[in-house]
Design a protein around this motif. Structure first.
Motif: not given
Length: 359
Positions: A69-71, A205-220, A268-277
């Motif tokens: 996820l970080h590569v 555990r809950r305080h170990r999260v890095p800032p650049n993980y994103w979770l998205g959902t898709v619905s038909v 996904m792991h991504c450094p920028d919100e614009g890239l996720v969008l």
């Protein structure tokens, strides 16, 4: 030094596929006169394939494991740059390269899987000071055979039966093991972690999260109408094709899930919100352009949110689904960022109190 039986027990003890490669590497180093073991997988992004070393272990100590996820995909070697690895997976057979004549050191490659149908193709790469004896090669074959069996067994439990995507159970497992338990315990996460990384004692555990993980959902969009008009089998075919479009749009190391019905998710792991969008917009466009046989033109809405240190899978999914709901109420065929909707005042921010969500 453990026995072969002891290492086989360790290999079959696992309930997570991500640990299998490292366990097999440790067994090979422990049991055989090797210099290094490398496990490399094929990863892809927008039609380009490259090599990712997911695990490397040296006989003299040290090594590393990769977090896909970080590569940085562009930094990885192309398939054709590693010709012996490529020949191994193309022929589905062992390839051996002598570096300094028949009596000198050599590298042997074995395909991780016997069939190219797996979406996790790769090679086992063994560096040895000389050629392995027949008995030693037999040990490699036994460990690789058990690895394959365990991998497919665990993959079956992690996958949705219809689409073959990861299921909700797998999302929960990954969320806690890969997202909230980073090996380096903080925001400055690296794609590669040394094997001697140690957790900070007492750190939650809950305080170990890095800032650049994103979770998205898709619905038909209008999925129920598709089933009512065309029937159950056509609706299932639509879901299969949506899964294929998701796989073809997102990166190999982005985790894609089917949550149930017409709902999917992407971690996904991504450094920028614009890239996720941009990634979700590519998916939306690919859906919009695709002609579904017997169903015609079908669209989908996507929504995503940044994962925070206090999140659970349910709270992050709730925010992403609210962004999807907003898009569908605006006519569908849209992608929305939950954070951006809140910033614009189009959604009230969620406040979690216990198990109750307050708006």
């Amino acid at each position: 030094m453990g026995t072969l039986i002891q290492h086989l027990i360790k290999l079959t003890d696992h309930r997570e596929r991500d640990l299998l490669e490292l366990t097999m590497s440790k067994a090979l180093i422990d049991l055989l006169p090797l210099q290094r073991v490398v496990i490399a997988r094929v990863v892809s992004e927008e039609g380009s394939n490259r090599w990712l070393q997911v695990a490397r272990l040296d006989a003299k100590g040290g090594g590393m494991v990769a977090d896909p996820l970080h590569v940085d995909f562009s930094s990885l070697p192309k398939l054709e740059d590693e010709k012996d690895r490529l020949r191994c997976i193309q022929t589905r057979s062992r390839v051996e390269v002598a570096l300094q004549g028949d009596a000198g050191p050599r590298i042997s490659y074995a395909p991780l899987f016997e069939s190219s149908r797996t979406d996790d193709d790769g090679v086992l790469e063994i560096h040895a000071p000389k050629g392995l004896t027949e008995a030693e090669q037999g040990t490699v074959d036994v460990l690789l055979h058990v690895y394959r069996n365990m991998y497919h067994l665990l993959a079956y439990s992690d996958r949705d039966g219809l689409t073959g995507l990861f299921n909700r159970k797998s999302l929960d497992d990954t969320f806690y093991s890969a997202v909230l338990e980073e090996l380096d315990e903080g925001a400055g996460s690296s794609a590669y972690a040394p094997l001697d990384s140690k957790p900070v004692v007492g750190q939650e555990r809950r305080h170990r999260v890095p800032p650049n993980y994103w979770l998205g959902t898709v619905s038909v969009d209008h999925f129920n109408a598709i089933g009512e008009k065309s029937g159950h089998l056509i609706a299932e075919e639509v879901l299969l094709l949506v899964a294929r479009i998701l796989n073809n749009t997102f990166r190999t190391y982005d985790r894609i899930y089917r949550l149930g019905g017409e709902q999917f998710a992407v971690l996904m792991h991504c450094p920028d919100e614009g890239l996720v969008l941009a990634a979700f917009e590519r998916f939306r466009t690919n859906m919009d352009k695709f002609n579904f046989p017997q169903a015609g033109h079908i669209t989908a809405c996507g929504g995503f949110t940044r994962i925070t240190a206090d999140d659970s899978p349910s709270t992050a999914l709730e925010r992403a689904e609210r962004a999807v709901d907003y898009g569908q109420h605006q006519g569908g065929n849209q992608v929305a960022s939950y954070g951006e909707l809140v910033r614009k005042g189009l959604l009230g921010d969620l406040v979690n109190v216990g198990d109750v969500d307050l708006f």
